[in-house]
Each structure stands twice: as C-alpha cells, then as structure tokens.
Write a protein that holds these residues in place. Structure first.
Motif, PDB file in Angstrom:
ATOM      1  N   TYR A   4     -96.341 -85.229   4.780  1.00  0.00           N
ATOM      2  CA  TYR A   4     -96.297 -85.722   6.157  1.00  0.00           C
ATOM      3  C   TYR A   4     -95.462 -86.995   6.247  1.00  0.00           C
ATOM      4  O   TYR A   4     -94.630 -87.149   7.124  1.00  0.00           O
ATOM      5  N   LYS A   5     -95.718 -87.930   5.323  1.00  0.00           N
ATOM      6  CA  LYS A   5     -94.996 -89.205   5.354  1.00  0.00           C
ATOM      7  C   LYS A   5     -93.501 -89.011   5.100  1.00  0.00           C
ATOM      8  O   LYS A   5     -92.664 -89.673   5.704  1.00  0.00           O
ATOM      9  N   ALA A   6     -93.149 -88.083   4.211  1.00  0.00           N
ATOM     10  CA  ALA A   6     -91.731 -87.802   3.967  1.00  0.00           C
ATOM     11  C   ALA A   6     -91.075 -87.192   5.199  1.00  0.00           C
ATOM     12  O   ALA A   6     -89.922 -87.482   5.513  1.00  0.00           O
ATOM     13  N   ALA A   7     -91.834 -86.350   5.915  1.00  0.00           N
ATOM     14  CA  ALA A   7     -91.289 -85.738   7.125  1.00  0.00           C
ATOM     15  C   ALA A   7     -91.100 -86.777   8.224  1.00  0.00           C
ATOM     16  O   ALA A   7     -90.144 -86.711   8.995  1.00  0.00           O
ATOM     17  N   VAL A   8     -92.000 -87.758   8.283  1.00  0.00           N
ATOM     18  CA  VAL A   8     -91.879 -88.805   9.293  1.00  0.00           C
ATOM     19  C   VAL A   8     -90.692 -89.707   8.974  1.00  0.00           C
ATOM     20  O   VAL A   8     -89.955 -90.123   9.865  1.00  0.00           O
ATOM     21  N   ILE A   9     -90.449 -89.996   7.692  1.00  0.00           N
ATOM     22  CA  ILE A   9     -89.308 -90.820   7.298  1.00  0.00           C
ATOM     23  C   ILE A   9     -88.012 -90.120   7.682  1.00  0.00           C
ATOM     24  O   ILE A   9     -87.090 -90.732   8.203  1.00  0.00           O
ATOM     25  N   GLY A  10     -87.923 -88.826   7.428  1.00  0.00           N
ATOM     26  CA  GLY A  10     -86.679 -88.107   7.651  1.00  0.00           C
ATOM     27  C   GLY A  10     -86.593 -87.409   8.979  1.00  0.00           C
ATOM     28  O   GLY A  10     -85.761 -86.533   9.157  1.00  0.00           O
ATOM     29  N   LYS A  11     -87.450 -87.779   9.935  1.00  0.00           N
ATOM     30  CA  LYS A  11     -87.417 -87.053  11.210  1.00  0.00           C
ATOM     31  C   LYS A  11     -86.090 -87.258  11.920  1.00  0.00           C
ATOM     32  O   LYS A  11     -85.467 -88.307  11.830  1.00  0.00           O
ATOM     33  N   LEU A  12     -85.683 -86.235  12.618  1.00  0.00           N
ATOM     34  CA  LEU A  12     -84.410 -86.258  13.325  1.00  0.00           C
ATOM     35  C   LEU A  12     -84.543 -87.059  14.609  1.00  0.00           C
ATOM     36  O   LEU A  12     -85.570 -87.006  15.288  1.00  0.00           O
ATOM     37  N   LYS A  13     -83.520 -87.810  14.941  1.00  0.00           N
ATOM     38  CA  LYS A  13     -83.543 -88.585  16.171  1.00  0.00           C
ATOM     39  C   LYS A  13     -83.356 -87.653  17.359  1.00  0.00           C
ATOM     40  O   LYS A  13     -82.552 -86.735  17.321  1.00  0.00           O
ATOM     41  N   GLN A  14     -84.119 -87.908  18.387  1.00  0.00           N
ATOM     42  CA  GLN A  14     -84.003 -87.117  19.599  1.00  0.00           C
ATOM     43  C   GLN A  14     -83.660 -88.052  20.743  1.00  0.00           C
ATOM     44  O   GLN A  14     -84.100 -89.200  20.780  1.00  0.00           O
ATOM     45  N   LYS A  15     -82.876 -87.566  21.682  1.00  0.00           N
ATOM     46  CA  LYS A  15     -82.536 -88.378  22.836  1.00  0.00           C
ATOM     47  C   LYS A  15     -83.775 -88.531  23.712  1.00  0.00           C
ATOM     48  O   LYS A  15     -84.523 -87.585  23.918  1.00  0.00           O
ATOM     49  N   THR A  16     -83.974 -89.737  24.198  1.00  0.00           N
ATOM     50  CA  THR A  16     -85.122 -89.984  25.047  1.00  0.00           C
ATOM     51  C   THR A  16     -84.814 -89.556  26.472  1.00  0.00           C
ATOM     52  O   THR A  16     -83.662 -89.533  26.908  1.00  0.00           O
ATOM     53  N   ALA A  42     -85.341 -87.485  -4.372  1.00  0.00           N
ATOM     54  CA  ALA A  42     -86.119 -88.066  -3.277  1.00  0.00           C
ATOM     55  C   ALA A  42     -85.506 -87.707  -1.925  1.00  0.00           C
ATOM     56  O   ALA A  42     -86.223 -87.348  -0.984  1.00  0.00           O
ATOM     57  N   LEU A  43     -84.183 -87.804  -1.805  1.00  0.00           N
ATOM     58  CA  LEU A  43     -83.529 -87.444  -0.549  1.00  0.00           C
ATOM     59  C   LEU A  43     -83.694 -85.961  -0.219  1.00  0.00           C
ATOM     60  O   LEU A  43     -83.892 -85.587   0.943  1.00  0.00           O
ATOM     61  N   LEU A  44     -83.610 -85.132  -1.229  1.00  0.00           N
ATOM     62  CA  LEU A  44     -83.808 -83.699  -1.020  1.00  0.00           C
ATOM     63  C   LEU A  44     -85.227 -83.418  -0.541  1.00  0.00           C
ATOM     64  O   LEU A  44     -85.440 -82.616   0.371  1.00  0.00           O
ATOM     65  N   PHE A  45     -86.202 -84.098  -1.132  1.00  0.00           N
ATOM     66  CA  PHE A  45     -87.598 -83.928  -0.732  1.00  0.00           C
ATOM     67  C   PHE A  45     -87.811 -84.369   0.714  1.00  0.00           C
ATOM     68  O   PHE A  45     -88.440 -83.656   1.502  1.00  0.00           O
ATOM     69  N   ILE A  46     -87.257 -85.541   1.083  1.00  0.00           N
ATOM     70  CA  ILE A  46     -87.417 -86.057   2.443  1.00  0.00           C
ATOM     71  C   ILE A  46     -86.752 -85.139   3.462  1.00  0.00           C
ATOM     72  O   ILE A  46     -87.334 -84.800   4.495  1.00  0.00           O
ATOM     73  N   CYS A  47     -85.542 -84.681   3.160  1.00  0.00           N
ATOM     74  CA  CYS A  47     -84.830 -83.797   4.092  1.00  0.00           C
ATOM     75  C   CYS A  47     -85.531 -82.452   4.237  1.00  0.00           C
ATOM     76  O   CYS A  47     -85.586 -81.881   5.332  1.00  0.00           O
ATOM     77  N   THR A  48     -86.065 -81.941   3.142  1.00  0.00           N
ATOM     78  CA  THR A  48     -86.781 -80.662   3.191  1.00  0.00           C
ATOM     79  C   THR A  48     -88.035 -80.786   4.042  1.00  0.00           C
ATOM     80  O   THR A  48     -88.333 -79.908   4.861  1.00  0.00           O
ATOM     81  N   CYS A  49     -88.781 -81.883   3.869  1.00  0.00           N
ATOM     82  CA  CYS A  49     -89.988 -82.071   4.674  1.00  0.00           C
ATOM     83  C   CYS A  49     -89.649 -82.247   6.150  1.00  0.00           C
ATOM     84  O   CYS A  49     -90.365 -81.743   7.022  1.00  0.00           O
ATOM     85  N   LYS A  73     -90.875 -79.663   9.113  1.00  0.00           N
ATOM     86  CA  LYS A  73     -91.656 -80.133  10.256  1.00  0.00           C
ATOM     87  C   LYS A  73     -91.228 -79.420  11.530  1.00  0.00           C
ATOM     88  O   LYS A  73     -92.027 -79.287  12.461  1.00  0.00           O
ATOM     89  N   ARG A  74     -89.997 -78.930  11.579  1.00  0.00           N
ATOM     90  CA  ARG A  74     -89.505 -78.222  12.756  1.00  0.00           C
ATOM     91  C   ARG A  74     -89.994 -76.771  12.820  1.00  0.00           C
ATOM     92  O   ARG A  74     -89.868 -76.126  13.856  1.00  0.00           O
ATOM     93  N   VAL A  75     -90.529 -76.240  11.715  1.00  0.00           N
ATOM     94  CA  VAL A  75     -91.041 -74.871  11.680  1.00  0.00           C
ATOM     95  C   VAL A  75     -92.535 -74.933  12.013  1.00  0.00           C
ATOM     96  O   VAL A  75     -93.304 -75.546  11.268  1.00  0.00           O
ATOM     97  N   PRO A  76     -92.980 -74.308  13.107  1.00  0.00           N
ATOM     98  CA  PRO A  76     -94.359 -74.484  13.577  1.00  0.00           C
ATOM     99  C   PRO A  76     -95.433 -74.069  12.569  1.00  0.00           C
ATOM    100  O   PRO A  76     -96.395 -74.793  12.357  1.00  0.00           O
ATOM    101  N   ARG A  77     -95.297 -72.915  11.934  1.00  0.00           N
ATOM    102  CA  ARG A  77     -96.351 -72.449  11.028  1.00  0.00           C
ATOM    103  C   ARG A  77     -96.460 -73.335   9.793  1.00  0.00           C
ATOM    104  O   ARG A  77     -97.553 -73.653   9.347  1.00  0.00           O
ATOM    105  N   VAL A  78     -95.323 -73.719   9.246  1.00  0.00           N
ATOM    106  CA  VAL A  78     -95.334 -74.570   8.064  1.00  0.00           C
ATOM    107  C   VAL A  78     -95.827 -75.965   8.438  1.00  0.00           C
ATOM    108  O   VAL A  78     -96.580 -76.590   7.679  1.00  0.00           O
ATOM    109  N   SER A  79     -95.424 -76.441   9.585  1.00  0.00           N
ATOM    110  CA  SER A  79     -95.827 -77.770  10.027  1.00  0.00           C
ATOM    111  C   SER A  79     -97.340 -77.861  10.182  1.00  0.00           C
ATOM    112  O   SER A  79     -97.961 -78.832   9.761  1.00  0.00           O
ATOM    113  N   SER A  80     -97.948 -76.827  10.778  1.00  0.00           N
ATOM    114  CA  SER A  80     -99.403 -76.857  10.981  1.00  0.00           C
ATOM    115  C   SER A  80    -100.158 -76.713   9.664  1.00  0.00           C
ATOM    116  O   SER A  80    -101.262 -77.230   9.517  1.00  0.00           O
TER     117      SER A  80
END
Length: 125
Positions: free
Chosen positions: A45-57, A13-20, A24-31
C-alpha cells in the motif's frame, strides 16, 4: 549490475514502487493486495501511495476558471519590455539585400569553380 549492488537495489525499489502504483489502478488487485495499510501488505500500500500517478484536479462548482492573458509577440528586451517589430519597408529592404547577396555569392562560386576546373584540366576551352 547485480542485485546486491546499490544500482541493483535502486532499480529493484523503483520497479517495486511502479508495479504497486500500476496494480492500484486494477480494481480486483487493489481491493485484495492494497486494502491493508499496516503489516506485511501495508508495504504494498505504501509503495503504491509513493508511486501514485498525478491526476488533474477539478475545481469545485461555482469557481471561475483562470483566464490566461495573451502574451505579446516578438523578442523580449528586459523582463517586461518588448522590442517593437520593424517597419515593413525595412524588412522588405533586408529581404532584397539578402537575395542580392545570395545571387552574387552563387555567381562568384561558379566563377571560382570554373577557374579551378580549367586550372586542373577538367574543362578545356
């Protein structure tokens, strides 16, 4: 560890979430893969949202930056109190005392080693 154990399931499950999240950071695959939010591809999509990287605001325009206060140096006493640093002549006296103690310890060690060596017979005088 096999795929049917709980550990294997958690790792998969962790591997799947991290892979998604990475894809998500690759434009062609993401679209292509992550564009659907429902259905079979919605899982990706939901796995990618769970594992999204934090960005500074970024603060909006016109907002002042927070100014960090300079912290006092030295050890703390209590929550907000600081112990005042020692006076320079006391610090110098402690350094001299430590140096004298080190010299005395070195001389004593040499004397004890010499006595031990002569007792064992290594040094004959």
């Amino acid at each position: 560890m096999n795929a049917y154990s709980f550990d294997g399931l958690v790792v998969a499950a962790l591997l799947f979430i991290c892979t998604c999240a990475y894809l998500k950071r690759v434009p062609r695959v993401s679209s292509w893969l992550l564009s659907e939010k429902k259905g079979f591809f919605g899982v990706f999509y939901k796995a990618a949202v769970i594992g999204k990287l934090k960005q500074k605001t970024v603060l909006p325009k016109g907002v002042k930056q927070k100014v960090k206060k300079a912290k006092k140096e030295g050890p703390k006493k209590g929550k907000f109190l600081h112990i005042a640093p020692k006076k320079a002549h006391i610090i110098e006296a402690e350094k001299v005392s430590a140096h004298v103690t080190k010299i005395i310890n070195d001389k004593n060690e040499e004397m004890v080693k010499g006595r031990a060596d002569t007792a064992v017979g290594k040094n004959k005088k």
